[in-house]
Design a protein around this motif. Sequence first.
Motif, PDB file in Angstrom:
ATOM      1  N   GLU A  22       0.969  -0.678  -0.002  1.00  0.00           N
ATOM      2  CA  GLU A  22       0.088   0.214  -0.313  1.00  0.00           C
ATOM      3  C   GLU A  22       1.087   1.579  -0.310  1.00  0.00           C
ATOM      4  OE1 GLU A  22      -3.484   2.573   3.243  1.00  0.00           O
ATOM      5  OE2 GLU A  22      -2.790   0.329   3.289  1.00  0.00           O
ATOM      6  N   VAL A  23       0.737   2.065  -1.145  1.00  0.00           N
ATOM      7  CA  VAL A  23       1.694   2.973  -0.762  1.00  0.00           C
ATOM      8  C   VAL A  23       0.664   4.226  -0.932  1.00  0.00           C
ATOM      9  CG1 VAL A  23       2.719   4.436  -2.229  1.00  0.00           C
ATOM     10  CG2 VAL A  23       2.923   2.448  -3.193  1.00  0.00           C
ATOM     11  N   ALA A  24       0.686   5.761   0.047  1.00  0.00           N
ATOM     12  CA  ALA A  24       0.341   6.704   0.357  1.00  0.00           C
ATOM     13  C   ALA A  24       0.888   7.807   1.160  1.00  0.00           C
ATOM     14  CB  ALA A  24      -0.220   6.304   1.903  1.00  0.00           C
ATOM     15  N   GLY A  25       1.058   8.409  -0.354  1.00  0.00           N
ATOM     16  CA  GLY A  25       2.411   9.489  -0.606  1.00  0.00           C
ATOM     17  C   GLY A  25       3.207   9.434  -0.156  1.00  0.00           C
ATOM     18  N   ASP A  26       3.817   9.594   0.954  1.00  0.00           N
ATOM     19  CA  ASP A  26       5.589   9.190   0.982  1.00  0.00           C
ATOM     20  C   ASP A  26       5.815   8.333   2.262  1.00  0.00           C
ATOM     21  OD1 ASP A  26       6.068  11.470  -0.433  1.00  0.00           O
ATOM     22  OD2 ASP A  26       6.591  12.631   1.333  1.00  0.00           O
ATOM     23  N   THR A  27       4.746   7.172   2.131  1.00  0.00           N
ATOM     24  CA  THR A  27       4.903   6.043   2.578  1.00  0.00           C
ATOM     25  C   THR A  27       4.774   4.707   2.311  1.00  0.00           C
ATOM     26  OG1 THR A  27       3.740   6.829   5.202  1.00  0.00           O
ATOM     27  CG2 THR A  27       3.568   4.844   4.628  1.00  0.00           C
ATOM     28  N   LEU A  28       4.920   3.335   2.169  1.00  0.00           N
ATOM     29  CA  LEU A  28       5.265   2.157   1.590  1.00  0.00           C
ATOM     30  C   LEU A  28       5.332   1.692   2.628  1.00  0.00           C
ATOM     31  CD1 LEU A  28       4.944   0.485  -0.325  1.00  0.00           C
ATOM     32  CD2 LEU A  28       7.451   0.598  -0.440  1.00  0.00           C
ATOM     33  N   VAL A  29       4.481   0.655   3.020  1.00  0.00           N
ATOM     34  CA  VAL A  29       3.635  -0.586   3.814  1.00  0.00           C
ATOM     35  C   VAL A  29       3.665  -1.474   3.268  1.00  0.00           C
ATOM     36  CG1 VAL A  29       2.050  -1.323   5.114  1.00  0.00           C
ATOM     37  CG2 VAL A  29       2.192   1.076   5.688  1.00  0.00           C
TER      38      VAL A  29
END
Length: 261
Positions: free
Chosen positions: A231-238
């Motif tokens: 999951e990518v949300a803005g500057d975060t990759l999980v």
Amino acid sequence: MLTSSAGAQAPGGSGAQGGARTLAGRCGSANWVCVAQCIDVSCVDRCLAEGCEKALGALAQCAAKSGCGPDDSDCVSRVCGKQCGRTFEPAPPSPEKEIPDPCADASVGAGTVPKKMVGRWSLEAASIRPEEKARIAGQENADAKPRPDYARSLVVTPGGCFLMRMKLEDATLGRGNALEIRSWGAFQVNEKDDVVELRTKSGQAVGPVCGKPRVIGLSKGKFQPTTYTYEVAGDTLVLTAKTPSKQTFQFRRQTEDQQAE
């Protein structure tokens, strides 16, 4: 619930090390192959416990009793040279050269990846595996803190190549020693199912050990492919491991200043 690099990712145990060469009681290529498949710090601890943890402890004791100043690595190397040699595999001249940018080889990649996943990412948190929760239950500080020398970064290229980097310094390897563990391979994305598979092809451990520059090749290790939902949300990759533990790793996109360091 995420904690600061707390959980233990299972790299496949001794099986993940495959036929990598090592000497009993010493830190060698099998340990670094194992470390190269880790994302978080507890996994690294488990890899070092496979044969070389006691040797590292003995090296640390030698440094503590050496009488050398806290910043005098040359003194420690001189006084504890024999102990260091017993801790790590023999260090002949490195048989291979350092590969600073393995993703420059187009054959390593897996094809185009989503633009939002391309870039440099640094690990900022990892979930705790169920077996780790039982171990830390009741502790005053349940959030296991990363070692002061620990850092993990992930580079993803437009051509579908990934490069994982981890720095282990003297807090782990003994004063005057440092290795950057690198692994690389194909970053294969299935956008329909939000799944990514990391297929490690090779790696190196690079840095000064026992006063000598080392380039330890890991290409003979048997790397296991690892699959995650993403999951990518803005500057975060999980990334969430597709395993029974469903361990989750959270990365933050690096700024230009961080990339220049």
